[in-house]
Design an enzyme around this catalytic site. Structure first.
Site, PDB file in Angstrom:
ATOM      1  N   ASP A   3      46.528 -29.293 -91.617  1.00  0.00           N
ATOM      2  CA  ASP A   3      47.981 -29.143 -91.463  1.00  0.00           C
ATOM      3  C   ASP A   3      48.470 -30.161 -90.442  1.00  0.00           C
ATOM      4  O   ASP A   3      47.704 -30.602 -89.571  1.00  0.00           O
ATOM      5  CB  ASP A   3      48.342 -27.721 -91.003  1.00  0.00           C
ATOM      6  CG  ASP A   3      49.795 -27.366 -91.271  1.00  0.00           C
ATOM      7  OD1 ASP A   3      50.058 -26.667 -92.270  1.00  0.00           O
ATOM      8  OD2 ASP A   3      50.678 -27.792 -90.494  1.00  0.00           O
ATOM      9  N   TYR A  42      63.746 -30.749-104.917  1.00  0.00           N
ATOM     10  CA  TYR A  42      62.602 -29.838-104.816  1.00  0.00           C
ATOM     11  C   TYR A  42      62.104 -29.461-106.210  1.00  0.00           C
ATOM     12  O   TYR A  42      60.901 -29.503-106.490  1.00  0.00           O
ATOM     13  CB  TYR A  42      63.022 -28.590-104.042  1.00  0.00           C
ATOM     14  CG  TYR A  42      61.961 -27.534-103.914  1.00  0.00           C
ATOM     15  CD1 TYR A  42      60.887 -27.697-103.050  1.00  0.00           C
ATOM     16  CD2 TYR A  42      62.046 -26.346-104.642  1.00  0.00           C
ATOM     17  CE1 TYR A  42      59.910 -26.706-102.922  1.00  0.00           C
ATOM     18  CE2 TYR A  42      61.087 -25.355-104.520  1.00  0.00           C
ATOM     19  CZ  TYR A  42      60.021 -25.534-103.656  1.00  0.00           C
ATOM     20  OH  TYR A  42      59.062 -24.566-103.535  1.00  0.00           O
ATOM     21  N   LYS A  92      58.388 -30.252-107.733  1.00  0.00           N
ATOM     22  CA  LYS A  92      57.475 -29.192-108.148  1.00  0.00           C
ATOM     23  C   LYS A  92      57.164 -29.263-109.640  1.00  0.00           C
ATOM     24  O   LYS A  92      56.086 -28.864-110.082  1.00  0.00           O
ATOM     25  CB  LYS A  92      58.054 -27.827-107.773  1.00  0.00           C
ATOM     26  CG  LYS A  92      58.061 -27.556-106.269  1.00  0.00           C
ATOM     27  CD  LYS A  92      56.656 -27.624-105.674  1.00  0.00           C
ATOM     28  CE  LYS A  92      56.607 -27.181-104.220  1.00  0.00           C
ATOM     29  NZ  LYS A  92      55.235 -27.189-103.658  1.00  0.00           N
ATOM     30  N   THR A 118      61.091 -16.715-105.218  1.00  0.00           N
ATOM     31  CA  THR A 118      61.485 -16.688-103.810  1.00  0.00           C
ATOM     32  C   THR A 118      60.554 -15.757-103.040  1.00  0.00           C
ATOM     33  O   THR A 118      60.360 -14.600-103.425  1.00  0.00           O
ATOM     34  CB  THR A 118      62.945 -16.216-103.656  1.00  0.00           C
ATOM     35  OG1 THR A 118      63.795 -17.103-104.394  1.00  0.00           O
ATOM     36  CG2 THR A 118      63.365 -16.234-102.199  1.00  0.00           C
ATOM     37  N   SER A 142      59.471 -15.851 -96.324  1.00  0.00           N
ATOM     38  CA  SER A 142      58.685 -16.797 -95.538  1.00  0.00           C
ATOM     39  C   SER A 142      59.613 -17.635 -94.679  1.00  0.00           C
ATOM     40  O   SER A 142      60.835 -17.663 -94.910  1.00  0.00           O
ATOM     41  CB  SER A 142      57.900 -17.725 -96.475  1.00  0.00           C
ATOM     42  OG  SER A 142      58.805 -18.546 -97.199  1.00  0.00           O
TER      43      SER A 142
END
Length: 253
Positions: free
Chosen positions: A38, A153, A157, A185, A188
């Site tokens: 990360d 986005y 994707k 959705t 998060s």
């Protein structure tokens, strides 16, 4: 199934995010060894604290040298990987496609698409050497239908889904499976950052609109996405490759 991944080594990119962390916890809980990657060292440390024995590699998913360094760590520490989860991603700007700035478009595709490609390029050779493996790319329901609110986005994707399908066909003869999980959705930080761009009535309207497209009447959880990911990684899905699996409360039904 506490030992589903005993003897397996997994690398997770985006391991500091909500979905990557949930997958990492699941693999660790079921006996797997982990290499966690990360950009955020703090987030990486938080995930590693939940996964005893995990090896951490901070780095930028858009930089080939960083991803290759993670691959070398996996090779040196565990003799290579058996499982790969490409969970690094961002949501990008919320506006019409023609209003997206070039810099934002390029960054979104660099992280969401190039990052998956670099992950495959760096780690599939290790699975090839083992003559087996399983890879899961994190896409989205937005990658399977258009979005007037998150068009960049959605496009990125969608590219991830097509990359997955191409990889699945190419590597099936090598006993390497490649699939996607496509969340709706999910509760998060990414979801909250998206809705928190708006205030008052605009925010309330967005929340209602998002809930309305999920027939189950709620948002998903990171653990629900993780469970689908773990299934696709596991031997229970040994004849499953090239699949884009929605985890979306019925949104795409």
């Amino acid at each position: 199934m506490p030992d589903r991944f005993t003897g397996k080594t997994a690398v997770i990119t985006g391991a500091g995010g909500a979905l990557g962390r949930a997958v990492a916890e699941g693999i660790a809980r079921e006996g797997g060894q982990l290499v966690l990657f990360d950009l955020s060292e703090d987030a990486l440390a938080e995930t590693a604290a939940l996964c005893p024995g995990a090896v951490t590699v901070p780095g930028d998913i858009t930089q080939a040298a960083d991803v290759q360094r993670a691959a070398q760590v996996a090779q040196d520490s565990f003799g290579g990987v058996d499982l790969v989860v490409a969970a690094a991603g961002i949501i990008g700007p919320s506006c019409s496609a023609i209003d997206v700035e070039e810099e934002d478009w390029d960054r979104l595709f660099a992280i969401n698409v190039k990052g998956c490609w670099l992950t495959a390029k760096s780690f599939i050779p290790q699975m090839r050497a083992k003559r087996a493996g399983s890879m899961v790319l994190l896409s989205s329901t937005a990658g399977m239908i258009g979005s007037p609110f998150l068009p960049a986005y959605s496009a990125s994707k969608g590219a991830v889904v097509q990359l997955m399908r191409s990889l699945a066909i190419a590597h099936a003869p090598e006993a390497i499976r490649v699939n996607c999980v496509c969340p709706g959705t999910i509760e998060s930080p990414m979801h909250r950052s998206n809705v928190d761009r708006f205030e008052g009535e605009a925010r309330e309207a967005l929340m209602k609109r998002l809930l309305a497209v999920h027939p189950m009447g709620r948002f998903g959880t990171p653990n629900e996405v993780a469970e689908a990911t773990l299934y696709l990684l596991s031997d229970a899905a040994s004849f499953t490759t090239g699949v884009a699996l929605p985890v979306d409360g019925g949104r795409l039904a």
